[in-house]
Motif scaffolding. Structure first.
Motif, PDB file in Angstrom:
ATOM      1  N   PHE A 221      14.204   4.099   1.434  1.00 57.36           N
ATOM      2  CA  PHE A 221      13.540   2.562   1.401  1.00 57.36           C
ATOM      3  C   PHE A 221      12.934   2.771   2.912  1.00 57.36           C
ATOM      4  CE2 PHE A 221      11.871  -1.799   2.128  1.00 57.36           C
ATOM      5  CZ  PHE A 221      12.158  -2.078   0.983  1.00 57.36           C
ATOM      6  N   GLU A 222      11.001   3.220   2.946  1.00 58.64           N
ATOM      7  CA  GLU A 222      10.476   3.170   4.434  1.00 58.64           C
ATOM      8  C   GLU A 222      10.019   2.430   4.565  1.00 58.64           C
ATOM      9  OE1 GLU A 222      10.565   8.147   4.419  1.00 58.64           O
ATOM     10  OE2 GLU A 222       8.934   7.580   3.725  1.00 58.64           O
ATOM     11  N   VAL A 223       9.818   1.868   5.862  1.00 59.83           N
ATOM     12  CA  VAL A 223       8.387   0.685   6.190  1.00 59.83           C
ATOM     13  C   VAL A 223       7.870   1.105   7.211  1.00 59.83           C
ATOM     14  CG1 VAL A 223       8.667  -1.818   6.953  1.00 59.83           C
ATOM     15  CG2 VAL A 223      10.197  -0.809   5.063  1.00 59.83           C
ATOM     16  N   GLU A 224       6.416   1.409   7.091  1.00 54.23           N
ATOM     17  CA  GLU A 224       5.715   1.134   8.130  1.00 54.23           C
ATOM     18  C   GLU A 224       4.549   0.442   8.385  1.00 54.23           C
ATOM     19  OE1 GLU A 224       3.727   5.117   7.404  1.00 54.23           O
ATOM     20  OE2 GLU A 224       5.511   6.528   7.149  1.00 54.23           O
ATOM     21  N   GLY A 225       4.147  -0.758   8.989  1.00 60.44           N
ATOM     22  CA  GLY A 225       3.568  -1.987   9.175  1.00 60.44           C
ATOM     23  C   GLY A 225       3.631  -2.605   7.907  1.00 60.44           C
ATOM     24  N   PHE A 268       7.217  -9.125  -1.162  1.00 63.95           N
ATOM     25  CA  PHE A 268       7.705  -8.427   0.103  1.00 63.95           C
ATOM     26  C   PHE A 268       5.724  -8.252   0.873  1.00 63.95           C
ATOM     27  CE2 PHE A 268      10.103  -5.359  -1.980  1.00 63.95           C
ATOM     28  CZ  PHE A 268      10.837  -5.297  -1.600  1.00 63.95           C
ATOM     29  N   GLY A 269       5.008  -9.199   0.583  1.00 63.89           N
ATOM     30  CA  GLY A 269       3.567  -9.290   1.043  1.00 63.89           C
ATOM     31  C   GLY A 269       3.162  -7.807   2.075  1.00 63.89           C
TER      32      GLY A 269
END
Length: 296
Positions: A221-225, A268-269
Motif C-alpha cells: 500500500f503506497e501513498v504519493e500525495g 480516500f478522496g
C-alpha cells in the motif's frame, strides 16, 4: 474564567444475528461507508469502530460479526468470541432485529447480553412493514418479554428515525472527554478499509460458494500525495474457486477491481491504482496461523 464544556463519550456495541442490517446501520450512523455490506450473512468478520461526533457527544459504535449458531468452524468460533468480548466492555448495547419480530436466533443472541448493560432494541427495516398495527403489536410483545431502555423502530437504509436513536443512546453515555478527533470516523487504517472494500465486491459479485472461503491480503500500500497504489491478493481455499473469481477472459476480476477502486477513491478522496490477483491457500479458514496473519 470560562466554564469548561461538559462532553459525553462512550462505546456502543451493535449486535444481532447475521443479516439484520448491523453494518448498514453503522454506516448511516457514522455518515460514511466504513463497514462492508451484502445480502449474504456473515459479511462482517472484524470488530470495527465507527466514530460520530455531534456537538457535545462522541459516539463510538462497534460493529460486530453476526453471532453464528451453526457451522462453528475455527473462524466462526473466533467471530463469536469477538461478540462476547465486545459485550463485556461497552457502555450501551444496540440489539438489532428486523421489525417483523424476533426469531429463535434473535432470542439466542439476546441471552448473550449482560443484564447490567443498558440495551436499546433497534427494530430495523421498518420501511418493509406495511401494517403499522403489526409493528405496534411487536413492540408490545417485546416490552412484555424483555426489559429494554428504549425500543426504536428504524430504517437504516432509508435513514429513518436515526436521530431519535442517537438521542436515546446519548442518555447512557458517560460524561468524559472525547477520545478521538472530531473529524475522525474510524480507528481502522486505509489499508484495512481497502481490503474490506474488495471483500465486499466479491460478496456482491460472486455466487454462494466463493465468499465464505475467501480473504483479502493487501501486500503493498503506497501513498504519493493523493495517489494510492494498492496491490491486493485474494486468497481462496480451493483451485476450483480461482476461475469463479477470475471469470471468462478475466472479466469478473476486472469488475471486482473496478468497483473496488471507485469506492476507494470516494472514501480516500484521491486517485487509486489497484492491482488484484488470486492465490490458493488450501485450508486457510481452519489454519490458526493463517487466520492470525489475516487478523481473524
Amino acid at each position: 474564567m470560562s466554564k469548561q464544556k461538559i462532553t459525553r463519550c462512550g462505546t456502543i456495541a451493535i449486535v444481532g444475528r447475521p443479516n439484520v442490517g448491523k453494518s448498514t446501520l453503522l454506516n448511516y450512523l457514522v455518515g460514511s461507508k466504513i463497514s462492508i455490506t451484502s445480502k449474504k450473512a456473515q459479511t462482517t468478520r472484524y470488530q470495527l469502530l465507527g466514530i460520530q461526533t455531534i456537538d457535545d457527544t462522541q459516539f463510538l459504535f462497534i460493529d460486530t460479526p453476526g453471532f453464528q449458531l451453526k457451522h462453528l468452524n475455527l473462524m466462526n468460533k473466533g467471530l463469536n468470541k469477538i461478540v462476547h468480548q465486545v459485550l463485556s466492555d461497552v457502555d450501551v448495547v444496540l440489539f438489532v432485529i428486523e421489525s417483523r419480530g424476533m426469531t429463535e436466533e434473535d432470542h439466542a443472541v439476546m441471552k448473550l447480553i449482560p443484564k447490567d448493560r443498558p440495551t436499546i432494541l433497534v427494530m430495523n427495516k421498518v420501511d418493509l412493514m406495511k401494517d403499522k398495527n403489526a409493528l405496534l403489536e411487536q413492540i408490545k410483545t417485546m416490552s412484555e418479554t424483555y426489559t429494554f431502555k428504549a425500543m426504536v423502530p428504524v430504517s437504516a437504509k432509508k435513514n429513518k428515525h436515526l436521530d431519535h436513536l442517537l438521542s436515546n443512546v446519548r442518555d447512557f453515555l458517560p460524561e468524559q472527554p472525547f477520545i478521538y478527533g472530531e473529524d475522525e470516523i474510524t480507528d481502522k487504517s486505509e489499508r484495512f478499509l481497502a481490503s474490506e472494500i474488495i471483500r465486499e465486491k466479491i460478496f456482491r459479485l460472486t455466487g454462494q460458494e466463493v465468499p465464505y472461503s475467501i480473504a483479502v491480503e493487501i501486500e503493498k500500500f503506497e501513498v504519493e500525495g493523493k495517489l494510492r497504489r494498492i496491490f491486493a491478493a485474494i486468497i481462496v481455499d480451493k483451485d476450483s474457486q480461482k476461475p469463479m473469481l477470475i471469470g471468462k477472459d478475466g472479466e469478473k476480476l476486472k469488475q471486482i477491481s473496478s468497483e473496488s477502486r471507485q469506492d476507494m477513491e470516494e472514501l480516500f478522496g484521491g486517485t487509486v491504482w489497484l492491482e488484484t490477483w488470486v492465490k490458493v491457500k488450501s485450508g486457510w479458514s481452519t489454519d490458526q496461523r493463517v487466520l492470525k496473519s489475516l487478523g481473524l
